[in-house]
Design an enzyme around this catalytic site. Structure first.
Site, short mmCIF file in Angstrom:
data_model
loop_
_atom_site.label_atom_id
_atom_site.label_comp_id
_atom_site.label_asym_id
_atom_site.label_seq_id
_atom_site.Cartn_x
_atom_site.Cartn_y
_atom_site.Cartn_z
CB SER A 137 3.41 -2.79 5.36
OG SER A 137 3.11 -1.95 6.43
CD GLU A 166 -5.79 -0.02 6.48
OE1 GLU A 166 -6.11 0.97 5.81
OE2 GLU A 166 -4.62 -0.28 6.79
CD GLN A 178 -2.54 1.17 2.72
OE1 GLN A 178 -2.00 0.66 3.69
NE2 GLN A 178 -3.70 1.79 2.79
CB SER A 227 1.99 7.10 4.39
OG SER A 227 0.95 6.48 5.08
C1 LIG Z 1 3.19 -0.70 11.33
C2 LIG Z 1 2.76 0.35 10.34
C3 LIG Z 1 2.47 -0.02 9.04
C4 LIG Z 1 2.12 0.94 8.09
N1 LIG Z 1 1.93 0.53 6.81
C5 LIG Z 1 1.62 1.45 5.88
C6 LIG Z 1 1.46 1.03 4.51
O1 LIG Z 1 1.59 -0.14 4.18
N2 LIG Z 1 1.19 1.97 3.59
C7 LIG Z 1 1.04 3.28 3.92
O2 LIG Z 1 0.76 4.07 3.02
N3 LIG Z 1 1.21 3.73 5.19
C8 LIG Z 1 1.50 2.83 6.17
N4 LIG Z 1 1.69 3.24 7.47
C9 LIG Z 1 1.66 4.67 7.77
C10 LIG Z 1 0.43 5.11 8.57
O3 LIG Z 1 -0.71 5.10 7.78
C11 LIG Z 1 0.74 6.52 9.10
O4 LIG Z 1 1.83 6.39 10.00
C12 LIG Z 1 -0.45 7.13 9.82
O5 LIG Z 1 -1.50 7.42 8.93
C13 LIG Z 1 -0.05 8.42 10.58
O6 LIG Z 1 0.60 9.31 9.73
P1 LIG Z 1 2.02 9.95 10.12
O7 LIG Z 1 2.92 8.85 10.53
O8 LIG Z 1 2.43 10.84 9.02
O9 LIG Z 1 1.75 10.80 11.45
P2 LIG Z 1 1.15 12.27 11.51
O10 LIG Z 1 -0.03 12.37 10.61
O11 LIG Z 1 2.25 13.24 11.33
O12 LIG Z 1 0.62 12.32 13.00
C14 LIG Z 1 1.49 12.59 14.12
C15 LIG Z 1 0.63 12.66 15.37
O13 LIG Z 1 -0.28 13.78 15.28
C16 LIG Z 1 -1.62 13.34 15.45
N5 LIG Z 1 -2.53 14.10 14.59
C17 LIG Z 1 -2.33 14.39 13.28
N6 LIG Z 1 -3.39 15.09 12.79
C18 LIG Z 1 -4.27 15.23 13.82
C19 LIG Z 1 -5.54 15.84 13.95
N7 LIG Z 1 -6.15 16.45 12.91
N8 LIG Z 1 -6.18 15.77 15.15
C20 LIG Z 1 -5.57 15.13 16.22
N9 LIG Z 1 -4.35 14.55 16.16
C21 LIG Z 1 -3.71 14.60 14.98
C22 LIG Z 1 -1.61 11.88 15.06
O14 LIG Z 1 -2.67 11.16 15.65
C23 LIG Z 1 -0.24 11.42 15.57
O15 LIG Z 1 -0.32 11.14 16.95
C24 LIG Z 1 2.05 2.32 8.45
C25 LIG Z 1 2.32 2.70 9.77
C26 LIG Z 1 2.69 1.74 10.71
C27 LIG Z 1 3.01 2.18 12.11
#
Ligand SMILES: Cc1cc2nc3c(=O)[nH]c(=O)nc-3n(C[C@H](O)[C@H](O)[C@H](O)COP(=O)(O)OP(=O)(O)OC[C@H]3O[C@@H](n4cnc5c(N)ncnc54)[C@H](O)[C@@H]3O)c2cc1C
Length: 399
Positions: free
Chosen positions: A160, A243, A125, A128
């Site tokens: 992933s 999902e 996928q 992100s």
């Molecule tokens: C084990 C694992 C597997 C994954 N696999 C995939 C994959 O296969 N493909 C893929 O595309 N992505 C994948 N991801 C990524 C995942 O979808 C993102 O990490 C997730 O959507 C959060 O985005 P970010 O890491 O950019 O954090 P950010 O969006 O930067 O968030 C940082 C913090 O701020 C908080 N926050 C952000 N916006 C708000 C808001 N509006 N209100 C309140 N709080 C907020 C969040 O909750 C978080 O605590 C994976 C992540 C993990 C941990």
């Protein structure tokens, strides 16, 4: 629904149970986040497909059994109870495939689903980006029109299993002038195509469970776009609901963990420690509650309803439940919980499970985002201010 299983369901469950008892690898396969483990899990997918247990709900022409959703839940319960390998093809099987069934063309389904079911094509996928995680609509990677298709450019991250997978699916901005939720196109691409570079990222356990994907004018033909160009957000949201709400985490996974926890308590628990005992009982009840809630979801789906924002409640529930169960197990194990390998209880499965459970409140949309959705779309609380309402993407500042 009737919670008493009929003869057909019981026969199906017995067949699954017997097959798993005879086929689940012992010792367990190495981690699928390693090159060797990935290959071994790929072989396991083929083995499952040969027995037509890879995708039981899919039509027979795609290696399935046209089984009911109830049978799928039963299959999953047996699968996890038997300690069978993790599904290396899960992002394709449980995220992309439902999207193809809902929004893809017949040609796409015929071309892609059989190889996906057999683990011959493993999908990653690619949603992100460094500046687009929770705020997925901030996607900057682009799809630019060219003869017979599109050219994809940009950077994806946290994908992933992309370090070893074959194909990717993701969202790309195809119209810079449109509102940011519009102008997105859902594309599938080859991870080994010209212009694709993959950079593995180690997870907490040190294995390259993720990768960054860099795309530099990667050509995809029109027949690898899902839905209409510019309609990618709508298509993606049906993937996200699947999902969070059903396909990625079936109750079987948590029922099996709750049962392991109950056994651990029997072996290790101190009867005077009623506080830990309460946590074990609470975990068991919550896992069972999740199973019953899932039956409600199945009933709704079988009546033609679709999954909506309530998927966020489900996701929040299972991500918290998993962490709580793993933490309780570590507390029961005490200092031994830090052991790994042969010397550890269950070869360190509790410590591994704990580390992975920490990711549950992040992937598939963080807990905070689920709470926002629940607050706004279920409870009707005031919406978060939209920074860019009505503003074309090119004019939006993403900090
Ligand atoms: C084990 C694992 C597997 C994954 N696999 C995939 C994959 O296969 N493909 C893929 O595309 N992505 C994948 N991801 C990524 C995942 O979808 C993102 O990490 C997730 O959507 C959060 O985005 P970010 O890491 O950019 O954090 P950010 O969006 O930067 O968030 C940082 C913090 O701020 C908080 N926050 C952000 N916006 C708000 C808001 N509006 N209100 C309140 N709080 C907020 C969040 O909750 C978080 O605590 C994976 C992540 C993990 C941990």
């Amino acid at each position: 629904m009737d919670l008493e299983l009929d003869d057909e369901a019981l026969a199906f469950r017995d067949e699954v149970r017997a097959w798993l008892a005879a086929n689940v690898p012992d010792p367990p396969l190495p981690s699928m986040d390693t090159e060797e483990g990935f290959l071994r899990h790929r072989e396991w997918e083929r083995h499952l497909a040969d027995a037509r247990f890879s995708v039981v709900t899919w039509p027979e022409r795609y290696t399935g059994r046209a089984a009911s959703l109830l049978q799928w839940v039963l299959f999953e319960e047996e699968y996890y109870a038997a300690g069978a390998p993790g599904r290396v093809g899960q992002n394709g099987l449980f995220l992309l495939a439902p999207t193809l069934f809902a929004h893809g063309t017949q040609e796409q389904r015929d071309r892609l689903l059989p190889a996906m079911a057999r683990g011959e094509q493993v999908w990653a996928q690619a949603w992100s980006e460094p500046e687009a995680g929770s705020d997925l609509a901030a996607i900057r990677s682009t799809a630019v029109r060219t003869d017979g298709g599109w050219k994809l450019s940009g950077q994806k991250t946290w994908s992933s299993r992309a370090a070893f997978a074959d194909k990717g699916f993701g969202l790309f901005r195809s119209d810079q002038q449109a509102h940011r939720h519009r102008g997105l196109t859902y594309a599938m691409f080859d991870l080994r195509a010209e212009g694709v570079s993959i950079r593995p990222i180690a997870q907490l356990d040190g294995d390259p469970g993720f990768a960054e994907i860099f795309l530099d004018e990667v050509f995809v033909p029109d027949h690898d776009i899902i839905g209409e160009p510019g309609e990618g957000w709508r298509v993606a949201m049906s993937t996200a609901n699947n999902e969070r709400g059903l396909s990625l985490r079936s109750p079987g996974r948590f029922l099996a963990t709750a049962e392991r926890l109950r056994k651990l308590w029997k072996e290790r628990g101190d009867a005077a420690d009623t506080s830990t005992q309460d946590r074990v009982v609470d975990a068991w009840i919550r896992a069972r509650a999740y199973q019953l809630y899932t039956f409600t979801t199945l009933t709704r789906l079988s009546e033609g309803e679709s999954l909506g924002p309530e998927s966020s409640v489900t996701k929040l529930f299972w991500s918290r439940l998993d962490t709580a169960m793993q933490e309780t197990a570590l507390d029961l194990l005490g200092p031994e919980s830090e052991l790994s390998g042969e010397a550890a209880v269950e070869s360190g499965k509790w410590a591994d499970g704990y580390l992975f459970s920490l990711a549950g409140p992040i992937y598939g949309g963080t807990d905070q985002i689920q709470r926002n959705i629940i607050g706004e779309r279920i409870l009707g609380l005031p919406k978060e201010p939209e920074v860019d309402k009505g503003v074309p993407f090119s004019e939006v500042r993403v900090s």
